[in-house]
Write a protein that holds these residues in place. Structure first.
Motif: not given
Length: 665
Positions: A250-276
């Motif tokens: 909770t102290d802004f020292t970590e990020d999260a990998f966020v992935s999006m998967y589609t039906v019969r299509g591509p998938s993608v991942q990026t890195i999303i950080s904490q913010s206010t």
């Protein structure tokens, strides 16, 4: 009455405005089911009839516009409300001009009625239909049924598209807008605010989302949003996923990998950080990317290029923000939020770096802790800053996680991070040699290398030196992908044969690649050996399998009294091999094998001159068998009854087979 409806003599029957006979319409209790009129009053003798007019039904209409089905099964249509009432889509049918097939569908913004004048995308998966999958050029049309969004009306009506044909897939691409997406800690739980992008030409339905350690399937996404998630072409979808249980500090020292998967299509991942909410640090470049070499990743378990999720988490070649292999970092940022913030720390992996410089209006990097320079730390919305720092423990072309935090009144309120790929300030080639890289030597003495320009200027691949002895001058005929001239981040895959030494499966090669532009632009690596293919080209029949084939003459055995080992070899059809080595061991352990001389006359193939073994023709039904005979006594080898011995055969192409044989009396 019937004759009046049907017509009599020269008197025509009753027809509607489209020429359809009244007799073709179904009746209920002798009365017609009317679309636009509801009986309100019948007089006693039924001579006076009063009907209530449903003007909403009269004013309702729609049109099916563009339609699409591709050879992968993805399909969509656009539908426009051309009437004056709100509409609801009830059913979608796909017709192959023989019969109609119902399909599950997803309507763009399906939780809202289709307003007059509004056009929406309708997505469907044609492979779910109860018919064989469409092929290229097959004809089809799309049919839809609508009703009035007003639930009090029972009026339903149909429409059909013009005929179309199945086509090759259009361009498909998706992304997650990093600057506009963030995760906010709300005291025990997290909220994720994501901007999802459809960058292609086909609407895409989201099958699942993954945020950090949490995976949300299609039904869970529907529960969180109250609807299925479909994104129209060249558009974005801003979503809020609230009250999430994420495994993040909770102290802004970590990020999260966020992935999006589609039906019969591509998938993608990026890195999303904490913010206010209200605060956002924007990195330049705003759009991260996958590593250029990722599209060439190779699975040695299948010998196929890996089709993995696209990871938009890297800063590759860029002149605004970059990391050099000597640790020098240039970071261009923007206040992409709504409120002013103060720059805080650079975070490299787990190291906080507060000692950095900021470029002033004169283009000079200054220490922000000295004098009036502190004002550079405060960044208003829309303003940019260029930061310079030194990052520890940096290796060429090995991605390094770099983050930046911002604060208000000493409290961290935002972070943004990306994986920077360290580059060379001068001309430099890199041999890509990580896991799954196509950099190896085949055991049939063919070398394949994946090479990358990791500098800021174009380079020309010149030569390869192997084990410090054999020099290969590169030419265009050796290039499998790319070219010998590489712009920054360009990839070339080269392949060539070698002649000065043989390669076995346990070997490795020291490789040096030189470029034409600079003598210091070379790169070195050690590559391992792999087989030319996963094909089973030959094998050894283990002891006790003499009856496996009707044409087999003898078994595999080791006989102490004869001082003799017999090995039965089977060769697959259409294979031509040469036994290169026969290796003997008492233990079967690596390092405890000894090579037997093939020129001694004590290791021979029965009825064969030399050591060439050949499989049958493609249509052959009998497998080719060969019998290797080893005179152990003549070779000075001792066979002890009841003890195992091990024989390994190796071909010139590097294929190997090993058998364990228990010595018999």
């Amino acid at each position: 009455m019937v004759s009046a409806l049907a017509g009599e003599g020269t008197t025509p029957g009753k027809t509607d405005s489209s020429g359809k006979s009244w007799l073709d319409y179904d009746t209920v209790n002798g009365g017609y089911e009317l679309q636009y009129f509801t009986p309100a009053y019948y007089s006693l003798n039924r001579l006076v009839k009063i009907f209530e007019v449903d003007y909403d039904a009269l004013d309702s209409d729609f049109e099916i516009g563009e339609t699409y089905i591709d050879t992968m099964g993805l399909g969509y249509a656009t539908v426009e409300n051309t009437g004056t009432t709100d509409l609801k889509l009830n059913e979608v049918l796909v017709s192959d001009n023989v019969r109609d097939y119902a399909v599950n569908f997803t309507l763009e913004s399906e939780d809202e009625a289709i307003a007059p004048g509004e056009s929406r995308y309708v997505w469907f998966d044609s492979t779910e239909m109860t018919r064989p999958q469409f092929n290229l050029g097959d004809g089809y049309s799309i049919k839809m049924q609508m009703s009035l969004a007003d639930s009090s009306s029972s009026y339903k009506f149909d429409g059909e598209s013009v005929s179309a044909t199945v086509k090759e897939p259009d361009f498909i691409s998706i992304g997650i807008a990093k600057t506009e997406s963030y995760i906010e800690y709300t005291g025990g739980r997290y909220n994720a605010y994501l901007t999802l992008q459809n960058l292609g030409d086909v609407p895409m339905k989201i099958n699942a989302l993954e945020i950090g350690n949490q995976y949300y399937n299609q039904s869970e996404v529907r529960a969180l949003l109250g609807r299925d998630l479909m994104i129209a072409p060249d558009s974005i979808e801003e979503i809020e996923l609230l009250d999430l249980d994420l495994d993040m500090a909770t102290d802004f020292t970590e990020d999260a990998f966020v992935s999006m998967y589609t039906v019969r299509g591509p998938s993608v991942q990026t890195i999303i950080s904490q913010s206010t909410t209200g605060y956002s640090i924007g990195l330049t470049p705003k759009i991260l990317a996958e590593l250029p070499e990722a599209m060439y990743r190779f699975d040695q378990g299948t010998y196929e290029v890996i089709d993995a999720i696209y990871r938009d988490i890297y800063v590759n070649y860029d002149t605004d923000s970059y990391l050099l292999d000597n640790g020098a970092l240039i970071l261009t940022i923007e206040n992409a939020g709504e409120d002013m913030f103060a720059l805080q720390n650079i975070v490299a992996a787990n190291t906080l770096i507060s000692d950095y410089e900021i470029q002033n209006e004169s283009g000079i990097f200054v220490d922000p802790t000295l004098g009036e320079n502190y004002q550079l730390l405060f960044v208003d919305p829309g303003e940019t800053r260029i930061i310079r720092a030194v990052i520890p423990e940096v290796d060429l072309n090995i991605p390094k996680l770099i983050g930046l935090t911002a604060s208000i009144d000493g409290n961290t309120i935002s972070r943004n991070s990306a994986y920077f790929v360290p580059r060379s300030a001068t001309e430099k080639v890199s041999i890509v040699n990580e896991t799954h890289a196509q950099s190896f030597v085949f055991t049939d003495e063919v070398v394949r290398l994946t090479l990358k320009n990791i500098g800021f200027d174009p380079i020309t691949l010149d030569e390869v030196i192997l084990n410090g002895t054999e020099t290969i001058s590169l030419n265009a005929s050796m290039v499998l992908n790319g070219s010998l001239t590489l712009a920054p981040d360009d990839i070339a895959i080269v392949e060539f044969g070698i002649t000065s030494f043989a390669v076995n499966l346990t070997n490795s090669l020291d490789v040096r690649v030189n470029i034409a532009e600079a003598p210091t632009g070379f790169n070195t690596a050690t590559i391992d050996a792999i087989l030319p293919s996963l094909d089973t080209v030959f094998g050894i029949n283990p002891p006790g399998t003499a009856n496996d084939y009707s044409h087999q003459l003898k078994d595999t055995y080791a006989d102490s009294s004869e001082g003799w080992i017999s090995v039965v070899i089977e060769v697959e059809n259409e294979q031509m091999l040469t036994i290169d080595s026969v290796i003997f061991s008492y233990t079967g352990l690596a390092g405890n094998y000894q090579y037997l001389s093939l020129s001694s006359g004590f290791v021979t193939l029965q009825d064969v001159v030399g050591f060439d073994i050949t499989g049958g023709a493609a249509e052959a039904t009998l497998i080719s068998l060969y019998y290797l005979e080893i005179r152990t006594t003549s070779l000075g080898l001792t066979l002890t009854v009841g003890q195992p011995v091990y024989i390994k055969l190796r071909t010139t192409a590097g294929y190997e087979a090993t058998v364990s044989i228990t010595v018999r009396p």
